[in-house]
Structure formats: C-alpha cells, structure tokens
Motif scaffolding. Structure first.
Motif, PDB file in Angstrom:
ATOM      1  N   THR A  83      13.664  -0.424   1.424  1.00 42.58           N
ATOM      2  CA  THR A  83      13.132  -1.416   1.556  1.00 42.58           C
ATOM      3  C   THR A  83      12.267  -1.264   2.267  1.00 42.58           C
ATOM      4  O   THR A  83      10.945  -1.885   2.796  1.00 42.58           O
ATOM      5  CB  THR A  83      14.265  -2.557   2.153  1.00 42.58           C
ATOM      6  N   SER A  84      12.553  -0.393   3.611  1.00 42.43           N
ATOM      7  CA  SER A  84      10.537  -0.465   4.965  1.00 42.43           C
ATOM      8  C   SER A  84      10.086   0.158   3.968  1.00 42.43           C
ATOM      9  O   SER A  84       8.618   0.056   3.942  1.00 42.43           O
ATOM     10  CB  SER A  84      11.241   0.914   5.531  1.00 42.43           C
ATOM     11  N   ARG A  87       8.130  -2.761   1.317  1.00 42.58           N
ATOM     12  CA  ARG A  87       7.501  -3.262   2.445  1.00 42.58           C
ATOM     13  C   ARG A  87       6.167  -2.208   2.516  1.00 42.58           C
ATOM     14  O   ARG A  87       4.658  -3.254   2.303  1.00 42.58           O
ATOM     15  CB  ARG A  87       7.861  -3.274   3.806  1.00 42.58           C
ATOM     16  N   ARG A  88       6.146  -1.900   3.287  1.00 42.31           N
ATOM     17  CA  ARG A  88       4.382  -0.444   3.622  1.00 42.31           C
ATOM     18  C   ARG A  88       3.607  -0.207   2.448  1.00 42.31           C
ATOM     19  O   ARG A  88       2.720  -0.436   1.863  1.00 42.31           O
ATOM     20  CB  ARG A  88       5.111   0.237   4.512  1.00 42.31           C
ATOM     21  N   TYR A  90       3.846  -2.188  -0.588  1.00 37.45           N
ATOM     22  CA  TYR A  90       2.786  -2.918  -1.257  1.00 37.45           C
ATOM     23  C   TYR A  90       1.557  -3.084  -0.370  1.00 37.45           C
ATOM     24  O   TYR A  90       0.233  -3.544  -0.723  1.00 37.45           O
ATOM     25  CB  TYR A  90       3.639  -4.322  -0.956  1.00 37.45           C
ATOM     26  N   GLN A  91       1.458  -3.299   0.965  1.00 41.64           N
ATOM     27  CA  GLN A  91       0.232  -3.780   1.201  1.00 41.64           C
ATOM     28  C   GLN A  91      -0.736  -2.134   1.144  1.00 41.64           C
ATOM     29  O   GLN A  91      -1.798  -2.143   1.342  1.00 41.64           O
ATOM     30  CB  GLN A  91       0.854  -3.396   3.275  1.00 41.64           C
ATOM     31  N   THR A 179      14.219  -2.024   9.046  1.00 38.71           N
ATOM     32  CA  THR A 179      14.850  -2.720   9.102  1.00 38.71           C
ATOM     33  C   THR A 179      15.548  -3.180   9.953  1.00 38.71           C
ATOM     34  O   THR A 179      16.585  -2.433  10.343  1.00 38.71           O
ATOM     35  CB  THR A 179      14.626  -2.956   7.344  1.00 38.71           C
TER      36      THR A 179
END
Length: 441
Positions: A83-84, A87-88, A90-91, A179
C-alpha cells in the motif's frame, strides 16, 4: 500489564509511530532517536534494562541490531507494505512522469515488488532492488551507481538517511513511508508474542539433581558421619541455588534433590538452556559431581516426569552432565558441552524410520540432530560414536542397519593415521518415501 517498548526511529517518523504505540494501553513507549548505524548499538546497550521488547522504525536499524547479536529480548520492525509503495508510485508515475523501469528500490520484499511489476506489465530488473542491509552507505552506493551509469533516472528509498544523502548527491529520490495499518499490524504481533513468551516463562520447571557422594570420599574418610556432613554441605548450597532461581527445594532420597521453579528463571541462569550456571553459590553443582535433569511442563507432575526422563538421558552421557526436556518431547544437552544437540522422537518421520530399521526413535532422532549440527550428511562410525558416547562397534552396527534399509550408503573411506585402519564414510538420508519406493519396485 504494562509492556515497555523501546522504539528506535529516525527524525521524521519517531513521533508519529510513538503516537500509534500510545493508542495501546498495554504498551509504555520509550522513544529513542538515531541518526547513524553506530547510534543503534549504543542505544541498545544503554537502555536494554528499561524495555521488554524492541521496535525499530525500519529494517535498517533492525538489521544492525540483529547482526550485533547481543539482544536477548524480542525485536520487531515496521515493514513497508504494498500500500505504501503503490501510493508513492502513483505520485512518481503521474505527477513526475517517470517510468517504473527507470527506478531503483531498497528495503522492499522482492516478491511484493515483482507482483507490482507484473500487474503493471513491466519487466522486473532484479539488480534495481538493493538487498544489502549491512549499512546505509551500501544502499546509497547502490542507488547512486545505477543513476550515475544511466541505468535509472530516480531512486525509491524507505530510509530517511538514504533520502537525505541521495539528495545531497543530486539524485532524484522519493521516500516510501509507513502506513498506520502496518504499524498497528506489527504492534499486534508484538503484543501476541510478548503474551506467549510471558506465558511460556511462567511454565513450571523442575530440576532433578543426583549427587555422587563417593567422589568426595577417601579410604580414610569413608564413614557415615562424613557422608552426612557432605549431604548437609550440598543441601546448603542447593538452598542458595534455589533462592537464585526463585524456587523451592525438596529432598527425594539419598543424593537426590528436586527444585521447583519457573521456566523463565531457569532460562535466564542457563542462557536459554545452553550452559550450566557458573554462579559461585552453586559450588559443587558446577564441578561435575552432580547430574541434572530439567523438565518443563504445564503442571508440576508433567515437569517432574520430564525432569526424570532428562536425568536418564543425562546419565547416558556420563555423570556430571545436564539435560533438559521440553513439553514438545524435545531434549537438549548435555548443556555446555561441544557435543550438545537438540533432538525429538515425536515426529512422524522419525517414528517411520524407527519402524523400518528397528532402531529406537531416540537413536534415530539423535543421529538426525547430529547430522544437522555437523551441517553435512556424511559421517564415519568413529564420529557417530563420539557424538553418541557409545563404542565404535556399536556405531558401526547402527550404520550397517541403516545401510541395509536404504537410509545410509557407503561413499568412501578415510585413513586417519598412516598405519590406521581405513574408516568407512556413510552418507545418511532419512527420506522415508525413497525407501518405500525402492521396496515397492
């Protein structure tokens, strides 16, 4: 119950992780800030007596502590989850327009990273993931080498120190952060582990001692009064020892004593059942004049039965040895001796081999443990005899029986001396299925 947690973290996540730990009423958190690898060991040395378990903010300080090897309390670290990383990523992909195969990574599980690459239909380059956790400098070098050689355009790191150093070197770098669910998951695991160990340490432990009085006597002092004086002396020393292990002493016959205590107390004084205590108060106990069996159980009866069994196993190795027997039918010992091994005759495989060979489950389990300890599957009769404390001819008879049933195979010879008789070398293989297949053909 208040569990003291030593939290070792870096500047940008220490307070945040502590705030999550503080949500658990069972935990009392001691936050400790570190910058460099050497800081971790110094913190562990200074604060070890103040905590019940250690929690590290990442795998790097955890690895430093593990490689140091001086920690006797449970250790945990907060992992970086998918998950962590998602998220990164995606950026990175949508905001900064980098491609996934243009990135280098560290401190992430290879299986999880491969899965992400597969889902994105991108080839996974194994050399892009740093697996070296020995020092932060190695991780920085990993990222910098790939970037400076044009193989990557940016780095993805899980360590604040790595991010800081790469930024100084001019490498584009993105940080993966924890997270809350990952922190909560490891805290729940730590709580369960501590409760299990706490319960385990409160198990009943029984030490059964058998003294060899005659070793203290000479022809001129062989009298009942002298024997009585020796027994009084030994009893006093055992009372001192019982106080050390917070136990109670009971005499069960001439030269026989039993101490009832807890597993935790004995584990501490024997260093996890690996050595005989060296405390001065034990006196005769540590001079090879006493044989000892240690039994662990849920009840005093179970523990005492296992202590008796451990005593019999200790005597097989000779007077003055110590053995421990646990609730899973595992034996360990002789404590503090080079030939010390752990063995169990409770496994299905060992019982099956015993049935086929007609050798006892104890003998099979000991051979299995010896092979594992020696880290090789080849052994001579002399080596087996030395480890089992039996005569070489008895060891040869065991190996011959194993060879007949397909569990051992002669693979060579060695000549220990110029005029010595060559010793056969046997390869041991306890795979029962292979023997059955051979017999079925």
């Amino acid at each position: 119950m208040s569990i003291r947690v030593g939290l070792i973290g870096v500047e940008d996540n220490l307070s945040w992780i502590k705030s999550i730990v503080d949500e658990y009423p069972e935990f009392q958190c001691l936050p400790l800030l570190h910058y460099y690898d050497e800081d971790v060991i110094e913190l562990l040395k200074v604060h070890s007596h103040e905590v019940d378990l250690w929690l590290f903010s990442g795998i790097y300080p955890y690895t430093v502590a593990k490689e140091w090897g001086q920690i006797d309390k449970p250790m945990f670290y907060v992992p970086y989850t998918g998950t962590s990383l998602y998220r990164r990523l995606y950026q990175i992909l949508y905001r900064h327009q980098f491609e996934v195969d243009e990135l280098s990574f560290d401190a992430l599980a290879e299986a999880g990273l491969r899965q992400i690459f597969d889902e994105l239909a991108v080839p996974f380059h194994q050399n892009r993931l740093s697996k070296e956790y020995h020092s932060l400098e190695e991780v920085v070098d990993h990222h910098y080498h790939l970037w400076s050689s044009g193989q990557t355009k940016a780095a993805v790191t899980c360590a604040w120190q790595v991010q800081t150093e790469l930024e100084r070197l001019g490498v584009p770098v993105f940080r993966v952060t924890h997270t809350k669910s990952a922190v909560q998951s490891v805290l729940n695991m730590a709580l369960r582990t501590y409760e299990m160990l706490h319960f385990k340490n409160r198990q009943i432990a029984v030490q059964m001692f058998e003294f060899d009085y005659l070793s203290h006597l000479t022809k001129s002092t062989y009298a009942s009064d002298e024997i009585y004086n020796i027994e009084i002396n030994i009893t006093q020393r055992l009372l001192n020892y019982a106080k050390m292990v917070q136990g109670s002493l009971k005499s069960v016959g001439p030269g026989r004593f039993v101490i009832f205590t807890t597993r935790g107390a004995l584990s501490e004084i024997t260093r996890e059942f690996t050595v005989i205590p060296e405390a001065a108060e034990t006196g005769l106990i540590t001079q090879g004049l006493v044989t000892c069996g240690i039994g662990i159980g849920q009840s005093a009866y179970d523990a005492e039965i296992r202590a008796g069994n451990a005593m019999l196993h200790a005597l097989e190795h000779g007077k003055g040895n110590w053995m421990a027997a646990f609730e899973d039918k595992t034996f360990h010992g002789p404590l503090g001796k080079p030939e010390s091994i752990s063995y169990s005759y409770n496994s299905k495989e060992i019982k099956q081999v015993s049935e086929v060979t007609s050798l006892s489950p104890v003998t099979i389990s000991k051979i299995y443990a010896i092979i594992k300890k020696m880290d090789k599957d080849e052994i001579t009769a002399q080596e087996l005899a030395d480890q089992l404390r039996i005569l070489p001819r008895s060891a040869r008879r065991i190996l011959t029986q194993l060879e007949k049933k397909g569990f051992a195979k002669e693979v060579g010879e060695e000549t220990p001396h110029l005029r010595g008789r060559p010793r056969k070398i046997y390869r041991i293989d306890f795979k029962i299925s292979k023997v059955w297949q051979k017999n079925d053909i």
